[in-house]
Design a protein around this motif. Structure first.
Motif, PDB file in Angstrom:
ATOM      1  N   ARG A 133       0.834  -1.202   0.000  1.00 14.44           N
ATOM      2  CA  ARG A 133       0.000   0.000   0.000  1.00 14.44           C
ATOM      3  C   ARG A 133       0.870   1.254   0.000  1.00 14.44           C
ATOM      4  NH1 ARG A 133      -3.369   2.248   5.211  1.00 14.44           N
ATOM      5  NH2 ARG A 133      -3.543   4.384   4.431  1.00 14.44           N
ATOM      6  N   SER A 134       1.934   1.241   0.809  1.00 14.30           N
ATOM      7  CA  SER A 134       2.799   2.406   0.900  1.00 14.30           C
ATOM      8  C   SER A 134       3.429   2.749  -0.442  1.00 14.30           C
ATOM      9  CB  SER A 134       3.895   2.153   1.946  1.00 14.30           C
ATOM     10  OG  SER A 134       4.806   3.231   1.993  1.00 14.30           O
ATOM     11  N   LYS A 135       3.985   1.733  -1.112  1.00 13.58           N
ATOM     12  CA  LYS A 135       4.658   1.992  -2.391  1.00 13.58           C
ATOM     13  C   LYS A 135       3.657   2.338  -3.490  1.00 13.58           C
ATOM     14  CE  LYS A 135       8.561   1.646  -3.001  1.00 13.58           C
ATOM     15  NZ  LYS A 135       9.629   2.661  -2.868  1.00 13.58           N
ATOM     16  N   ARG A 136       2.434   1.869  -3.360  1.00 14.69           N
ATOM     17  CA  ARG A 136       1.411   2.154  -4.360  1.00 14.69           C
ATOM     18  C   ARG A 136       0.852   3.560  -4.206  1.00 14.69           C
ATOM     19  NH1 ARG A 136      -1.720  -1.680  -3.050  1.00 14.69           N
ATOM     20  NH2 ARG A 136      -3.212  -0.506  -1.787  1.00 14.69           N
ATOM     21  N   GLU A 137       0.691   4.016  -2.962  1.00 12.80           N
ATOM     22  CA  GLU A 137       0.009   5.285  -2.718  1.00 12.80           C
ATOM     23  C   GLU A 137       0.937   6.466  -2.470  1.00 12.80           C
ATOM     24  OE1 GLU A 137      -2.695   4.724   0.506  1.00 12.80           O
ATOM     25  OE2 GLU A 137      -3.904   3.203  -0.520  1.00 12.80           O
ATOM     26  N   ILE A 138       2.126   6.216  -1.932  1.00 10.66           N
ATOM     27  CA  ILE A 138       2.992   7.316  -1.505  1.00 10.66           C
ATOM     28  C   ILE A 138       4.119   7.542  -2.515  1.00 10.66           C
ATOM     29  CG2 ILE A 138       4.510   8.172   0.310  1.00 10.66           C
ATOM     30  CD1 ILE A 138       2.978   6.474   2.302  1.00 10.66           C
ATOM     31  N   GLU A 156      -3.934  11.910   5.278  1.00 11.66           N
ATOM     32  CA  GLU A 156      -5.175  11.149   5.228  1.00 11.66           C
ATOM     33  C   GLU A 156      -6.242  11.951   4.502  1.00 11.66           C
ATOM     34  OE1 GLU A 156      -5.510   8.490   9.134  1.00 11.66           O
ATOM     35  OE2 GLU A 156      -5.192  10.588   9.630  1.00 11.66           O
ATOM     36  N   ALA A 157      -7.109  11.230   3.791  1.00 12.69           N
ATOM     37  CA  ALA A 157      -8.240  11.850   3.083  1.00 12.69           C
ATOM     38  C   ALA A 157      -7.788  12.990   2.186  1.00 12.69           C
ATOM     39  CB  ALA A 157      -9.280  12.337   4.091  1.00 12.69           C
ATOM     40  N   GLY A 158      -6.633  12.807   1.539  1.00 13.33           N
ATOM     41  CA  GLY A 158      -6.173  13.774   0.556  1.00 13.33           C
ATOM     42  C   GLY A 158      -5.517  15.014   1.099  1.00 13.33           C
ATOM     43  N   SER A 159      -5.213  15.064   2.397  1.00 13.21           N
ATOM     44  CA  SER A 159      -4.566  16.245   2.955  1.00 13.21           C
ATOM     45  C   SER A 159      -3.623  15.852   4.089  1.00 13.21           C
ATOM     46  CB  SER A 159      -5.599  17.256   3.457  1.00 13.21           C
ATOM     47  OG  SER A 159      -6.364  16.702   4.519  1.00 13.21           O
ATOM     48  N   GLN A 183       1.857   7.902   7.925  1.00  8.93           N
ATOM     49  CA  GLN A 183       2.979   8.803   8.157  1.00  8.93           C
ATOM     50  C   GLN A 183       3.534   9.286   6.820  1.00  8.93           C
ATOM     51  OE1 GLN A 183       5.831   7.046  11.053  1.00  8.93           O
ATOM     52  NE2 GLN A 183       4.158   5.661  11.615  1.00  8.93           N
ATOM     53  N   VAL A 184       4.406  10.301   6.886  1.00  7.80           N
ATOM     54  CA  VAL A 184       4.914  10.908   5.651  1.00  7.80           C
ATOM     55  C   VAL A 184       6.431  10.871   5.553  1.00  7.80           C
ATOM     56  CG1 VAL A 184       2.885  12.387   5.409  1.00  7.80           C
ATOM     57  CG2 VAL A 184       4.883  13.228   6.685  1.00  7.80           C
ATOM     58  N   ALA A 185       7.093  10.206   6.502  1.00  5.43           N
ATOM     59  CA  ALA A 185       8.554  10.114   6.437  1.00  5.43           C
ATOM     60  C   ALA A 185       9.050   8.998   7.339  1.00  5.43           C
ATOM     61  CB  ALA A 185       9.204  11.440   6.832  1.00  5.43           C
ATOM     62  N   HIS A 245       6.470  12.945  -1.238  1.00  7.01           N
ATOM     63  CA  HIS A 245       6.599  14.123  -2.091  1.00  7.01           C
ATOM     64  C   HIS A 245       5.316  14.960  -2.143  1.00  7.01           C
ATOM     65  CE1 HIS A 245       9.372  16.256  -4.491  1.00  7.01           C
ATOM     66  NE2 HIS A 245      10.006  15.217  -4.994  1.00  7.01           N
ATOM     67  N   ARG A 246       4.193  14.424  -1.658  1.00  7.24           N
ATOM     68  CA  ARG A 246       2.964  15.211  -1.599  1.00  7.24           C
ATOM     69  C   ARG A 246       3.020  16.246  -0.493  1.00  7.24           C
ATOM     70  NH1 ARG A 246      -1.050  10.169  -0.983  1.00  7.24           N
ATOM     71  NH2 ARG A 246       0.540   9.816   0.641  1.00  7.24           N
ATOM     72  N   VAL A 247       3.938  16.053   0.463  1.00  5.62           N
ATOM     73  CA  VAL A 247       3.982  16.900   1.651  1.00  5.62           C
ATOM     74  C   VAL A 247       5.256  17.744   1.697  1.00  5.62           C
ATOM     75  CG1 VAL A 247       3.985  16.889   4.183  1.00  5.62           C
ATOM     76  CG2 VAL A 247       2.537  15.278   2.929  1.00  5.62           C
ATOM     77  N   SER A 248       6.386  17.180   1.294  1.00  7.92           N
ATOM     78  CA  SER A 248       7.656  17.910   1.336  1.00  7.92           C
ATOM     79  C   SER A 248       8.404  17.693   0.032  1.00  7.92           C
ATOM     80  CB  SER A 248       8.504  17.445   2.527  1.00  7.92           C
ATOM     81  OG  SER A 248       8.864  16.083   2.373  1.00  7.92           O
ATOM     82  N   ASN A 249       9.558  18.336  -0.089  1.00 11.70           N
ATOM     83  CA  ASN A 249      10.363  18.190  -1.298  1.00 11.70           C
ATOM     84  C   ASN A 249      11.826  18.010  -0.932  1.00 11.70           C
ATOM     85  OD1 ASN A 249      11.391  20.841  -0.749  1.00 11.70           O
ATOM     86  ND2 ASN A 249       9.594  21.720  -1.768  1.00 11.70           N
TER      87      ASN A 249
END
Length: 415
Positions: free
Chosen positions: A207-212, A268-271, A354-356, A389-393
């Motif tokens: 799921r992580s590799k598919r979505e993030i 979550e939920a697109g944000s 999580q994002v990192a 990458h949706r949250v940071s760069n």
């Protein structure tokens, strides 16, 4: 629904991880009529990953237990009913463990209770080939001791075999040096649990590799001064209180997040929802297979010595199946270290939502060019950041790694 004295609330099965679908009731810590406060442990639950203790965040009185020991309850399913503090405490209307999920039905005529001094009745004889009912801890002790669960009478709820039952059987059974190998049943059960845990991890990582959309950054950090400083401090401490490099790395991560706070939180939920406090997940490989990442809560507020105690405590309870629900569900950033595995670097996969995640390899002597351009040998650790990458760069990730390096170059500021 409200009653005459106060509101009644459902205490539900919490989500103890992004991959959790259900949990099995292992043991109730409360009985109907007991008063509970926020943070009290009320039930022990087994998931595909581990056994853990679940707290309540509702204050009041246990009205009744809905689920029984052994029930598999989906996330969000009712476990108990808690009456708000305005209700007066009354005598418990039922035994400590509910007899069925239909406890809401009108009570049956009362039956004579057994004398208080009566010991728990052992489990009835099992049919040939029937799997023994036992708690996860009892199974682990039996496996380690080579005890056949089929030969033990359980004294726990519904005849379940408890850890004390296994210990008593182990103490009562002489073990000859030339005794034949133990029954393969515990080994098969262990393999089954290991396979289940691995399936859970596989699904979560897929799921992580598919979505993030991951991006990776790597930095070589000189740990020579930090390790020398830590060794000097540890000379003044008893062995049991010494701080390991892992705690220093975690403390440095917490400090470095001040430069890039968007690496801690949930998507979550697109944000993205930033975390109000750092709950630092620690990746722990379980002995029987599988991986979990419980959190040290409010890690940024803990001094180095307290963080070390938290790491020890978390590892100990993870091995003994005594993690808490809040520790499993709260991580906002995870650290994984394969320092004892001899690997140079770790490119880890983010735990959703999580994002990192930060990976550390094995600190090792490496050729190094100092600030004056001279060649020397220093102890270097490879730190790898995997981020969403949706949250940071990359710019923000690089800023975090630079802050991590600065923190480890000045270890006296990490106390």
């Amino acid at each position: 629904m409200p009653d005459a004295t106060g509101a009644t609330h459902e205490f539900r099965m919490p989500s103890l991880g992004a991959d959790m679908e259900a949990g099995r009731i292992v043991r109730w810590r409360v009985a109907p009529g007991d008063r509970v406060a926020r943070g009290d442990i009320v039930v022990e639950v087994e998931t595909d990953k581990a056994e853990m203790e679940v707290e309540t965040f509702q204050e009041g009185v246990i009205e009744r237990l809905v689920a029984v020991v052994g029930d598999k309850v989906p996330v969000g399913g009712p476990l108990a009913m808690i009456r708000s503090p305005s209700g007066a405490l009354r005598e418990a209307p039922a035994p400590p463990v509910a007899t069925s999920p239909a406890a809401a039905a009108p009570p049956a005529p009362a039956r004579a209770a057994p004398p208080p001094s009566s010991p728990p009745a052992p489990s009835p004889a099992r049919a040939l080939g029937e799997r023994a009912r036992a708690t996860p801890l009892a199974r682990r002790i039996a496996e380690a001791s080579g005890v056949d669960l089929q030969a033990i009478a359980g004294t726990g709820p519904a005849g379940a075999i408890t850890a004390d039952d296994v210990r008593a059987a182990t103490a009562a059974t002489p073990r000859a040096p030339s005794a034949p190998a133990a029954s393969p049943a515990p080994v098969a059960a262990s393999a089954e649990r290991s396979a289940a845990r691995q399936r859970v991890v596989a699904a979560l990582m897929e799921r992580s590799k598919r979505e993030i959309p991951h991006y990776y950054l790597n930095a070589s950090i000189d740990l020579t001064a930090a390790l020398a400083w830590l060794e000097e401090r540890n000379r003044e401490r008893p062995v049991a209180d010494r701080v390991l490099p892992a705690a220093l790395l975690c403390r440095a991560v917490a400090r470095a997040l001040e430069a890039a706070p968007e690496l801690s939180g949930h998507y979550e939920a697109g944000s993205f929802r930033p975390a109000p406090a750092l709950h630092l997940g620690i990746a722990i490989a379980l002995r029987g297979g599988g991986l979990i990442a419980p959190a040290i809560l409010d890690a940024a507020a803990k001094p180095l010595s307290e963080l070390m105690r938290g790491l020890r405590d978390l590892g100990e309870r993870a091995r003994n199946g005594k993690l808490r629900a809040s520790e499993m569900a709260s991580a906002t950033l995870t650290v994984t270290s394969l320092g004892d595995g001899g690997v140079d670097s770790v490119q880890a996969v983010i735990y959703p939502p999580q994002v990192a995640i930060i990976g550390f390899g094995t600190p090792a002597p490496r050729p190094w060019v100092d600030r004056e351009g001279g060649l020397c040998v220093r102890t270097i650790v490879q730190a790898t950041l995997a981020a969403d990458h949706r949250v940071s760069n990359g710019h923000r990730g690089a800023r975090f790694l630079k802050a991590l390096e600065r923190a480890l170059q000045n270890p006296e500021q990490l106390t």
